[in-house]
Design a protein around this motif. Sequence first.
Motif, PDB file in Angstrom:
ATOM      1  N   VAL A 260       2.582 -33.074   0.738  1.00 27.14           N
ATOM      2  CA  VAL A 260       1.609 -32.595   1.723  1.00 27.14           C
ATOM      3  C   VAL A 260       2.309 -32.389   3.061  1.00 27.14           C
ATOM      4  O   VAL A 260       3.096 -33.237   3.486  1.00 27.14           O
ATOM      5  N   GLY A 261       2.009 -31.278   3.706  1.00 27.93           N
ATOM      6  CA  GLY A 261       2.614 -31.024   5.008  1.00 27.93           C
ATOM      7  C   GLY A 261       1.698 -30.196   5.885  1.00 27.93           C
ATOM      8  O   GLY A 261       1.018 -29.291   5.398  1.00 27.93           O
ATOM      9  N   GLU A 262       1.672 -30.532   7.168  1.00 32.64           N
ATOM     10  CA  GLU A 262       0.860 -29.767   8.109  1.00 32.64           C
ATOM     11  C   GLU A 262       1.668 -28.593   8.636  1.00 32.64           C
ATOM     12  O   GLU A 262       2.809 -28.770   9.070  1.00 32.64           O
ATOM     13  N   LEU A 263       1.083 -27.396   8.587  1.00 35.19           N
ATOM     14  CA  LEU A 263       1.761 -26.208   9.092  1.00 35.19           C
ATOM     15  C   LEU A 263       1.691 -26.182  10.608  1.00 35.19           C
ATOM     16  O   LEU A 263       0.698 -26.600  11.206  1.00 35.19           O
ATOM     17  N   GLU A 264       2.754 -25.706  11.216  1.00 32.42           N
ATOM     18  CA  GLU A 264       2.757 -25.539  12.663  1.00 32.42           C
ATOM     19  C   GLU A 264       2.115 -24.198  13.002  1.00 32.42           C
ATOM     20  O   GLU A 264       2.649 -23.150  12.669  1.00 32.42           O
ATOM     21  N   VAL A 265       0.972 -24.248  13.637  1.00 31.85           N
ATOM     22  CA  VAL A 265       0.298 -23.017  14.083  1.00 31.85           C
ATOM     23  C   VAL A 265       0.093 -23.118  15.583  1.00 31.85           C
ATOM     24  O   VAL A 265      -0.331 -24.155  16.102  1.00 31.85           O
ATOM     25  N   GLU A 266       0.413 -22.046  16.273  1.00 28.74           N
ATOM     26  CA  GLU A 266       0.305 -22.035  17.726  1.00 28.74           C
ATOM     27  C   GLU A 266      -1.161 -22.074  18.146  1.00 28.74           C
ATOM     28  O   GLU A 266      -2.002 -21.367  17.580  1.00 28.74           O
ATOM     29  N   PRO A 267      -1.520 -22.915  19.105  1.00 28.34           N
ATOM     30  CA  PRO A 267      -2.893 -22.891  19.618  1.00 28.34           C
ATOM     31  C   PRO A 267      -3.154 -21.547  20.301  1.00 28.34           C
ATOM     32  O   PRO A 267      -2.272 -20.992  20.946  1.00 28.34           O
ATOM     33  N   ALA A 268      -4.348 -21.019  20.120  1.00 26.56           N
ATOM     34  CA  ALA A 268      -4.640 -19.706  20.696  1.00 26.56           C
ATOM     35  C   ALA A 268      -6.135 -19.546  20.898  1.00 26.56           C
ATOM     36  O   ALA A 268      -6.941 -20.048  20.111  1.00 26.56           O
ATOM     37  N   ASP A 269      -6.512 -18.856  21.954  1.00 24.57           N
ATOM     38  CA  ASP A 269      -7.872 -18.401  22.186  1.00 24.57           C
ATOM     39  C   ASP A 269      -7.975 -17.038  21.520  1.00 24.57           C
ATOM     40  O   ASP A 269      -7.344 -16.073  21.960  1.00 24.57           O
ATOM     41  N   GLN A 270      -8.759 -16.967  20.447  1.00 27.69           N
ATOM     42  CA  GLN A 270      -8.756 -15.725  19.668  1.00 27.69           C
ATOM     43  C   GLN A 270      -9.256 -14.528  20.452  1.00 27.69           C
ATOM     44  O   GLN A 270      -8.826 -13.395  20.227  1.00 27.69           O
ATOM     45  N   TYR A 271     -10.169 -14.760  21.421  1.00 29.82           N
ATOM     46  CA  TYR A 271     -10.663 -13.634  22.217  1.00 29.82           C
ATOM     47  C   TYR A 271      -9.567 -13.121  23.150  1.00 29.82           C
ATOM     48  O   TYR A 271      -9.363 -11.911  23.287  1.00 29.82           O
ATOM     49  N   ALA A 272      -8.852 -14.039  23.779  1.00 28.17           N
ATOM     50  CA  ALA A 272      -7.761 -13.628  24.660  1.00 28.17           C
ATOM     51  C   ALA A 272      -6.665 -12.933  23.864  1.00 28.17           C
ATOM     52  O   ALA A 272      -6.086 -11.937  24.319  1.00 28.17           O
ATOM     53  N   THR A 273      -6.379 -13.439  22.654  1.00 28.09           N
ATOM     54  CA  THR A 273      -5.348 -12.820  21.821  1.00 28.09           C
ATOM     55  C   THR A 273      -5.781 -11.430  21.374  1.00 28.09           C
ATOM     56  O   THR A 273      -4.974 -10.496  21.331  1.00 28.09           O
ATOM     57  N   MET A 274      -7.068 -11.285  21.052  1.00 26.05           N
ATOM     58  CA  MET A 274      -7.583  -9.970  20.680  1.00 26.05           C
ATOM     59  C   MET A 274      -7.461  -9.000  21.844  1.00 26.05           C
ATOM     60  O   MET A 274      -7.014  -7.853  21.671  1.00 26.05           O
ATOM     61  N   ILE A 275      -7.834  -9.447  23.054  1.00 26.55           N
ATOM     62  CA  ILE A 275      -7.711  -8.597  24.242  1.00 26.55           C
ATOM     63  C   ILE A 275      -6.246  -8.256  24.498  1.00 26.55           C
ATOM     64  O   ILE A 275      -5.905  -7.106  24.842  1.00 26.55           O
TER      65      ILE A 275
END
Length: 315
Positions: A260-275
């Motif tokens: 078992v391992g936790e993937l490293e995913v960058e924190p992100a505000d999806q609305y800001a990323t979409m913009i």
Amino acid sequence: MRIALLGTGFGQAHAAAYAARGDVEVVMFGRNPAKTAEAADRFGFASSTDMDRAFEDDFDLVDICLPLPLHAEYTLRALAAGKHALVELPLAQTMDDARRVAEAAESSSRHVFVDMFERFIPANRALFDAVRAGTYGRLEQLTLRNQTAHLWPGVSLGLRVLPLEAMHSDLDIITRTLGRPERVEVATVARDGSSAAVEAVFRFDGALARASVSSLMPMAWGARGGYTATFSEGVLESVSTMGFDGRPSGTVTAYTAGGVGELEVEPADQYATMIDHVLACLRGEAVNEIAPASVLDALQLTLDVEQQINGSVVR
């Protein structure tokens, strides 16, 4: 870049993303003068109730956060005025209108973007990448969960609106990973006109998907969701929570024969990323990932579910 932001309700999620930038000038448009001015002041924007100005002045982008029946009409109007358009999801209320917008966008020199914000959530991008690369083998089962309290005052999340208002993004994940299903089965329960739950099962050749959405939760619950993606050689599980700001936090965990391992995913505000993505496309620095043609399968599937729930013929 000059932006006309139409709508003072959900438009505030977009407004927050624009307000954090230093490279845009925004005018917020609404029908109620006091409400529009109050919302615009909150973000330091100018305001107007003259909606025609959005299509007549020298705006580069018209951002449409108006009620669903107006989405297709105002997107086509923006294209006719020579503007780029960003439209809140769903793209349209019917497939005829959606195809009309997609065809107009493809024949235009202007961009049209549909706010499929869940495509920009890092946990979902991890799933898309795993399917595309075959990291864990073939995707065999996908379960999506979306359970929420009534976090947004005055917004109905009743049975009639749940498919288009709350399931559409999850069904986009299904069509992007597994395509269009061979069969759809739907079960529902309603507490009243504003609170309900939907369970939908989607059958594919050699695969199964399920989408569950509920607005039956108490306020203390907030909003929680995620997915369990079962592959032939492992499992990806995403767990997320969300509050009034619409910004999820969560984890993605991989389960394989190796452990078992936790993937490293960058924190992100999806609305800001979409913009960010929209403005990068307008600067010629990216390829449009949320064009109207890319959302048609998800919209058709959403309308299929809506038809089973409400008995209306929507094509």
